[in-house]
Design a protein around this motif. Structure first.
Motif, PDB file in Angstrom:
ATOM      1  N   LYS A 142       0.848  -1.187   0.000  1.00 54.08           N
ATOM      2  CA  LYS A 142       0.000   0.000   0.000  1.00 54.08           C
ATOM      3  C   LYS A 142       0.885   1.239   0.000  1.00 54.08           C
ATOM      4  N   GLY A 143       0.574   2.144  -0.900  1.00 52.13           N
ATOM      5  CA  GLY A 143       1.378   3.354  -0.995  1.00 52.13           C
ATOM      6  C   GLY A 143       2.450   3.300  -2.059  1.00 52.13           C
ATOM      7  N   SER A 144       2.624   2.133  -2.699  1.00 53.38           N
ATOM      8  CA  SER A 144       3.570   2.045  -3.808  1.00 53.38           C
ATOM      9  C   SER A 144       3.056   2.882  -4.977  1.00 53.38           C
ATOM     10  N   THR A 145       3.933   3.209  -5.917  1.00 57.12           N
ATOM     11  CA  THR A 145       3.538   4.029  -7.053  1.00 57.12           C
ATOM     12  C   THR A 145       3.305   3.182  -8.298  1.00 57.12           C
ATOM     13  N   ASP A 146       2.463   3.700  -9.180  1.00 55.80           N
ATOM     14  CA  ASP A 146       2.219   2.990 -10.436  1.00 55.80           C
ATOM     15  C   ASP A 146       3.466   2.990 -11.310  1.00 55.80           C
ATOM     16  N   ILE A 147       4.311   4.009 -11.170  1.00 58.38           N
ATOM     17  CA  ILE A 147       5.568   4.048 -11.922  1.00 58.38           C
ATOM     18  C   ILE A 147       6.459   2.872 -11.509  1.00 58.38           C
ATOM     19  N   ALA A 148       6.524   2.609 -10.187  1.00 62.49           N
ATOM     20  CA  ALA A 148       7.351   1.499  -9.700  1.00 62.49           C
ATOM     21  C   ALA A 148       6.831   0.164 -10.217  1.00 62.49           C
ATOM     22  N   LEU A 149       5.511   0.018 -10.271  1.00 58.98           N
ATOM     23  CA  LEU A 149       4.948  -1.241 -10.774  1.00 58.98           C
ATOM     24  C   LEU A 149       5.260  -1.399 -12.264  1.00 58.98           C
ATOM     25  N   LEU A 150       5.119  -0.327 -13.025  1.00 55.67           N
ATOM     26  CA  LEU A 150       5.434  -0.396 -14.450  1.00 55.67           C
ATOM     27  C   LEU A 150       6.909  -0.715 -14.673  1.00 55.67           C
ATOM     28  N   GLN A 151       7.764  -0.181 -13.799  1.00 53.76           N
ATOM     29  CA  GLN A 151       9.196  -0.467 -13.919  1.00 53.76           C
ATOM     30  C   GLN A 151       9.444  -1.965 -13.762  1.00 53.76           C
ATOM     31  N   ARG A 152       8.764  -2.590 -12.810  1.00 52.42           N
ATOM     32  CA  ARG A 152       8.911  -4.032 -12.610  1.00 52.42           C
ATOM     33  C   ARG A 152       8.403  -4.801 -13.824  1.00 52.42           C
ATOM     34  N   ALA A 153       7.259  -4.384 -14.360  1.00 45.62           N
ATOM     35  CA  ALA A 153       6.682  -5.078 -15.512  1.00 45.62           C
ATOM     36  C   ALA A 153       7.563  -4.911 -16.748  1.00 45.62           C
ATOM     37  N   MET A 154       8.189  -3.737 -16.883  1.00 40.79           N
ATOM     38  CA  MET A 154       9.071  -3.509 -18.029  1.00 40.79           C
ATOM     39  C   MET A 154      10.326  -4.372 -17.928  1.00 40.79           C
ATOM     40  N   ARG A 155      10.890  -4.449 -16.749  1.00 37.73           N
ATOM     41  CA  ARG A 155      12.079  -5.288 -16.564  1.00 37.73           C
ATOM     42  C   ARG A 155      11.752  -6.762 -16.781  1.00 37.73           C
ATOM     43  N   ALA A 156      10.555  -7.161 -16.352  1.00 32.56           N
ATOM     44  CA  ALA A 156      10.144  -8.550 -16.565  1.00 32.56           C
ATOM     45  C   ALA A 156      10.043  -8.857 -18.057  1.00 32.56           C
ATOM     46  N   MET A 157       9.484  -7.927 -18.835  1.00 30.54           N
ATOM     47  CA  MET A 157       9.397  -8.150 -20.276  1.00 30.54           C
ATOM     48  C   MET A 157      10.783  -8.184 -20.900  1.00 30.54           C
ATOM     49  N   ASP A 158      11.690  -7.324 -20.436  1.00 27.39           N
ATOM     50  CA  ASP A 158      13.067  -7.354 -20.941  1.00 27.39           C
ATOM     51  C   ASP A 158      13.676  -8.740 -20.755  1.00 27.39           C
ATOM     52  N   ARG A 159      13.485  -9.314 -19.569  1.00 21.15           N
ATOM     53  CA  ARG A 159      14.063 -10.631 -19.278  1.00 21.15           C
ATOM     54  C   ARG A 159      13.426 -11.715 -20.140  1.00 21.15           C
ATOM     55  N   LYS A 160      12.093 -11.690 -20.252  1.00 21.91           N
ATOM     56  CA  LYS A 160      11.395 -12.722 -21.028  1.00 21.91           C
ATOM     57  C   LYS A 160      11.754 -12.626 -22.509  1.00 21.91           C
ATOM     58  N   LEU A 161      11.863 -11.406 -23.024  1.00 20.67           N
ATOM     59  CA  LEU A 161      12.195 -11.227 -24.436  1.00 20.67           C
ATOM     60  C   LEU A 161      13.630 -11.660 -24.713  1.00 20.67           C
ATOM     61  N   ASP A 162      14.539 -11.311 -23.808  1.00 18.65           N
ATOM     62  CA  ASP A 162      15.935 -11.732 -23.975  1.00 18.65           C
ATOM     63  C   ASP A 162      16.052 -13.249 -23.992  1.00 18.65           C
ATOM     64  N   ALA A 163      15.322 -13.911 -23.086  1.00 12.83           N
ATOM     65  CA  ALA A 163      15.374 -15.376 -23.007  1.00 12.83           C
ATOM     66  C   ALA A 163      14.800 -16.006 -24.279  1.00 12.83           C
ATOM     67  N   ALA A 164      13.689 -15.444 -24.775  1.00 12.34           N
ATOM     68  CA  ALA A 164      13.083 -15.988 -25.989  1.00 12.34           C
ATOM     69  C   ALA A 164      14.009 -15.780 -27.188  1.00 12.34           C
ATOM     70  N   TRP A 165      14.576 -14.609 -27.306  1.00  9.32           N
ATOM     71  CA  TRP A 165      15.454 -14.316 -28.442  1.00  9.32           C
ATOM     72  C   TRP A 165      16.683 -15.219 -28.431  1.00  9.32           C
ATOM     73  N   SER A 166      17.182 -15.517 -27.246  1.00 10.34           N
ATOM     74  CA  SER A 166      18.342 -16.406 -27.144  1.00 10.34           C
ATOM     75  C   SER A 166      18.009 -17.822 -27.594  1.00 10.34           C
ATOM     76  N   ALA A 167      16.722 -18.185 -27.519  1.00 15.62           N
ATOM     77  CA  ALA A 167      16.289 -19.541 -27.886  1.00 15.62           C
ATOM     78  C   ALA A 167      15.663 -19.584 -29.282  1.00 15.62           C
ATOM     79  N   ARG A 168      15.845 -18.546 -30.087  1.00 16.61           N
ATOM     80  CA  ARG A 168      15.180 -18.457 -31.392  1.00 16.61           C
ATOM     81  C   ARG A 168      15.686 -19.510 -32.372  1.00 16.61           C
ATOM     82  N   ALA A 169      14.817 -19.868 -33.294  1.00 14.92           N
ATOM     83  CA  ALA A 169      15.195 -20.790 -34.368  1.00 14.92           C
ATOM     84  C   ALA A 169      16.188 -20.112 -35.304  1.00 14.92           C
ATOM     85  N   ALA A 170      16.991 -20.922 -35.989  1.00  8.72           N
ATOM     86  CA  ALA A 170      18.086 -20.374 -36.806  1.00  8.72           C
ATOM     87  C   ALA A 170      17.600 -19.677 -38.066  1.00  8.72           C
ATOM     88  N   ASP A 171      16.444 -20.079 -38.598  1.00  7.37           N
ATOM     89  CA  ASP A 171      16.024 -19.577 -39.908  1.00  7.37           C
ATOM     90  C   ASP A 171      14.896 -18.552 -39.830  1.00  7.37           C
TER      91      ASP A 171
END
Length: 341
Positions: free
Chosen positions: A167-196
């Protein structure tokens, strides 16, 4: 004389035992609260005496000195943690100490749903309980600058998940967490991409994943849908996917996609423009990210909804038209112009 001292000793012992019994009784009695729930904020560095006073200042009917003595007597007075707490009716001094020692802060949660666009994310933030609205009144551009991503379009940059917050946290802080989470998930997916893959960057994978997210009715079809779009990209065919057109219409979309909408050019209209749109159109989940970079081994170029959430896939336009006649006979746009649902 000996009898006198023995009497005094016994009296003192009775007093100590009585006080101990009274104390044991008191620490297990519910505290009186002014409301069904009371908010308690303990700032970092607050002393045990200060915490006892903060409890009383929050409206709890308890002598702060007595509460402080209980904290000291427990031997856990230095283990209490700062945080935002919610005290409910029925709480006892013993339970209060336990909550403070374990740091059981009052939390809320917000669900960011797979497939939501950023407009829906902002609406959910505005309605979130006990979340400080620091994004209100700011443009998307200003918001992304606050998040350290100036010039980056916000669409699709936040990972859909359930986020708990104090309680009392900011929406900016929550968005920061969600953005970092997407960065991690996207990096992991890109590292596992198919060759072609016909994708050059992680951002292109994110854009394709957002389309896959919006087009998938059943999880079992996700990789095959991704294959349709990657096959089209390889051949230079337009993607012709309705969700991108709808996204380009923005708030003008009234729930009914018309032929004139498919013909009206916007940067996101994949009927009038080849290749991927300039930005994602929604928040893709982990499964959509993986499907975009690991599409099924398939030659399909078309798909149409069967009406039950699943899709019928075809490798030729003739087969696709027959599927459209079977599953969507008598409705919608000319099947020669549409690849999917």
């Amino acid at each position: 004389m000996r009898r006198f001292f023995l009497t005094l000793f016994l009296l003192a012992a009775l007093i100590v035992l009585g006080a101990g019994a009274a104390g044991l009784w008191w620490v297990n009695q519910p505290l009186k609260l002014p409301a069904p729930s009371v908010d308690l904020s303990v700032e970092p560095g607050t002393t045990p005496r200060g915490i006892a006073q903060a409890v009383a200042d929050a409206g709890v009917d308890v002598p702060p000195q007595l509460l402080y003595l209980w904290f000291r007597f427990s031997g856990q007075d230095r283990q209490m943690r700062a945080g935002s707490y919610e005290l409910d009716r029925g709480i006892t001094p013993r339970l209060l100490l336990s909550i403070l020692v374990r740091g059981e802060e009052a939390t809320r949660s917000l669900v960011l749903v797979e497939g939501w666009n950023f407009r829906q994310v902002r609406a959910a933030l505005a309605k979130a309980e006990q979340l400080k609205p620091e994004t209100v009144g700011r443009s998307d551009e200003e918001l992304m600058a606050l998040l350290g991503r100036p010039g980056v379009h916000p669409e699709g940059r936040f990972f859909p998940d359930t986020y708990t917050y104090s309680k009392g946290s900011t929406d900016i802080a929550l968005l920061q967490r969600a953005m970092r989470a997407m960065d991690r998930k996207l990096d992991a997916a890109w590292s596992a991409r198919a060759a072609d893959l016909p994708l050059k960057t992680p951002d292109e994978a994110l854009i394709l994943a957002s389309i896959v997210e919006k087009e998938t009715g059943k999880a079992q079809d996700r990789a095959e849908i991704a294959a349709v779009f990657t096959n089209r990209l390889r051949l230079g065919m337009p993607l012709q996917t309705d969700p991108t057109v709808i996204y380009g219409l923005g708030t003008r979309f009234d729930g009914n996609l018309r032929k004139r909408d498919l013909q009206a050019d916007t940067p996101w209209n994949t009927y009038t423009r080849n290749g991927l749109p300039p930005t994602p159109i929604a928040m893709p989940g982990k499964a959509a990210l993986l499907a975009a970079v690991q599409p099924a081994q398939s030659k399909s170029l078309y798909f149409v909804s069967r009406g039950d959430g699943t899709s019928q896939f075809s490798t030729s336009l003739d087969d696709h038209n027959r599927a459209v006649n079977r599953y969507q006979r008598g409705g919608g746009t000319d099947p020669n112009q549409r690849s999917g649902q």
